[in-house]
Design an enzyme around this catalytic site. Structure first.
Site, PDB file in Angstrom:
ATOM      1  N   LYS A   1      42.758  37.214  39.960  1.00 46.37           N
ATOM      2  CA  LYS A   1      43.961  36.399  40.189  1.00 46.37           C
ATOM      3  C   LYS A   1      45.085  37.230  40.765  1.00 46.37           C
ATOM      4  O   LYS A   1      45.833  36.802  41.607  1.00 46.37           O
ATOM      5  CB  LYS A   1      44.463  35.850  38.845  1.00 46.37           C
ATOM      6  CG  LYS A   1      43.799  34.616  38.385  1.00 46.37           C
ATOM      7  CD  LYS A   1      44.581  34.066  37.196  1.00 46.37           C
ATOM      8  CE  LYS A   1      43.740  34.140  35.944  1.00 46.37           C
ATOM      9  NZ  LYS A   1      44.181  35.102  34.964  1.00 46.37           N
TER      10      LYS A   1
ATOM     11  N   LYS B   1      35.973  43.037  41.861  1.00 44.91           N
ATOM     12  CA  LYS B   1      35.778  41.694  41.304  1.00 44.91           C
ATOM     13  C   LYS B   1      36.844  40.736  41.841  1.00 44.91           C
ATOM     14  O   LYS B   1      37.942  41.153  42.195  1.00 44.91           O
ATOM     15  CB  LYS B   1      35.748  41.717  39.764  1.00 44.91           C
ATOM     16  CG  LYS B   1      37.087  41.774  39.085  1.00 44.91           C
ATOM     17  CD  LYS B   1      36.939  41.525  37.576  1.00 44.91           C
ATOM     18  CE  LYS B   1      38.329  41.432  36.961  1.00 44.91           C
ATOM     19  NZ  LYS B   1      38.645  40.255  36.213  1.00 44.91           N
TER      20      LYS B   1
ATOM     21  N   LYS C   1      44.144  49.609  34.698  1.00 45.63           N
ATOM     22  CA  LYS C   1      45.455  49.046  35.030  1.00 45.63           C
ATOM     23  C   LYS C   1      46.538  50.101  34.964  1.00 45.63           C
ATOM     24  O   LYS C   1      47.490  50.053  35.731  1.00 45.63           O
ATOM     25  CB  LYS C   1      45.786  47.852  34.113  1.00 45.63           C
ATOM     26  CG  LYS C   1      44.856  46.673  34.363  1.00 45.63           C
ATOM     27  CD  LYS C   1      45.461  45.335  34.025  1.00 45.63           C
ATOM     28  CE  LYS C   1      44.507  44.236  34.505  1.00 45.63           C
ATOM     29  NZ  LYS C   1      45.084  42.919  34.551  1.00 45.63           N
TER      30      LYS C   1
END
Ligand code: ATP
Ligand code: LTN
Length: 333
Positions: free
Chosen positions: A203, A200, A116
């Site tokens: 959201k 993957k 991230k």
């Protein structure tokens, strides 16, 4: 330390958008299926939802939306404790204490933090909260004396870090915490993007055909599955090397509960078109009652708020004595 008769589980989900099929098949569905085996605590982790840039109105809306989603998929608030993390102040308090015994090096080694923070080109926008994310997660888990933490594959490293933190605390301050175990189910632990099976399902990803969201209309579900990436081979087999096909078969397997053999036999001599059509039908049919419950829960915000408040009270009743134990162990009481 008194332990409950059934092993206790704790797990959480961030309110960072609408839940997708990966969240559902990798985590929530299993929480529902195992409701009677464990003493369950499930949490909408709104404080974790603040670790990357966020909008207050959205955070408020999505926390309630995720709470409704958990009820809609079948978590029964009479058979588990279901609440929002920030409603129980002990999470933040324990997180601070754990911060003071957790080496920064452990946090800098976490894959999720590395991924991230690498994505964020401006270092000034990486918050201390993002680095600290796994310590708050450790606090969530050990605050409830949880034995088992059912999560998808991506969270295994964080649960292992939780074990290290709990064990270190116990070593330094005396036996205080249960050291929990991660539990990763075999199938569905990592549902991949439909458009790109190397990424993957997620959201917070805006690739339009990557994820099937729990609230998607049937047409959108059919379109995304029809466009899903496969390969140019013919036979339909569970072969992890053929990532796109493997992902579609895995979704079908977890939704229908049929065995891999039975599914492979069903598609002997058939093509991807048949598989995709059947899969779309199965997903649409499976989600229909969930969507109906979701809509009716969201239409009654007062009932939802009442259920959230009840969950928070029950969670706090478990967390308070553990926190008292911690305060005593570290010299704050
Ligand atoms: P975000 O994309 O906002 O970081 P996310 O989609 O990864 O979020 P989380 O809230 O981090 O979702 O995860 C909730 C649960 O869903 C966790 O147990 C996680 O392991 C599981 N999970 C998330 N993505 C997948 C996936 N693609 N396949 C299987 N399980 C998943
Ligand atoms: N980091 C987790 C969400 C989470 C969690 C937890 C999961 C926060 N606290 C405690 C299990 C136990 C994720 O799924 N991204």
């Amino acid at each position: 330390m008194s332990l409950p008769a059934r092993p206790r589980t704790f797990s959480g989900i961030k309110p960072t958008g609408v839940a997708h099929l990966g969240n559902y098949l990798g985590a929530m569905k299993r929480w529902v299926d195992e409701q009677d085996e464990y003493d369950n605590i499930y949490c909408v982790v709104d404080l974790h939802g603040m670790t990357e840039p966020f909008d207050p109105a959205e955070l408020r809306r999505e926390t309630r939306g995720m709470f409704a989603t958990l009820l809609a998929v079948g978590l029964d608030p009479d058979r588990c404790v279901l609440f929002a993390q920030s409603h129980v102040h002990e999470h933040a308090e324990l997180c601070w204490i754990l911060n003071c015994i957790t080496p920064v090096g452990w946090l800098e080694r976490m894959t999720q933090f590395k991924d991230k923070s690498r994505k964020q080109s401006d270092r000034e926008r990486i918050s201390a909260g993002l680095l600290d994310y796994p310590v708050l997660m450790a606090a969530d888990i050990i605050l409830y004396d949880a034995h088992v933490v059912p999560v998808g594959e991506d969270q295994k490293q964080h649960v292992e870090l939780t074990r290290d933190i709990a064990a270190r605390f116990n070593r330094v301050f005396g036996d205080t915490f249960v050291v929990p175990e991660p539990r990763i189910q075999e199938a569905g632990a990592r549902i991949m993007g439909l458009d790109d099976p190397t990424r993957k399902m997620s959201k917070s990803d805006d690739a339009p055909n990557r994820s099937i969201f729990i609230t998607d209309e049937p047409d959108a579900i059919r379109r995304k599955i029809a466009r899903a990436a496969t390969d140019s081979r013919r036979e339909i087999r569970f072969d992890p090397e053929r990532a796109g096909l493997f992902n579609l078969l895995t979704i079908l397997q977890v939704i229908t509960n049929d065995s891999n053999d039975a599914i492979e036999r069903r598609y002997e001599g058939k093509g991807y078109g048949d598989l995709k059509r059947d899969l779309a039908d199965a997903v649409v049919a499976h989600l229909a009652p969930i969507q109906e419950r979701y809509r009716s829960l969201m239409a009654n915000p007062d009932d939802l708020d009442r259920e959230m408040a009840r969950g928070a009270e029950r969670a706090a009743a478990i967390a308070r004595p553990v926190m008292a134990r911690v305060r005593k162990a570290v010299g704050l009481a």
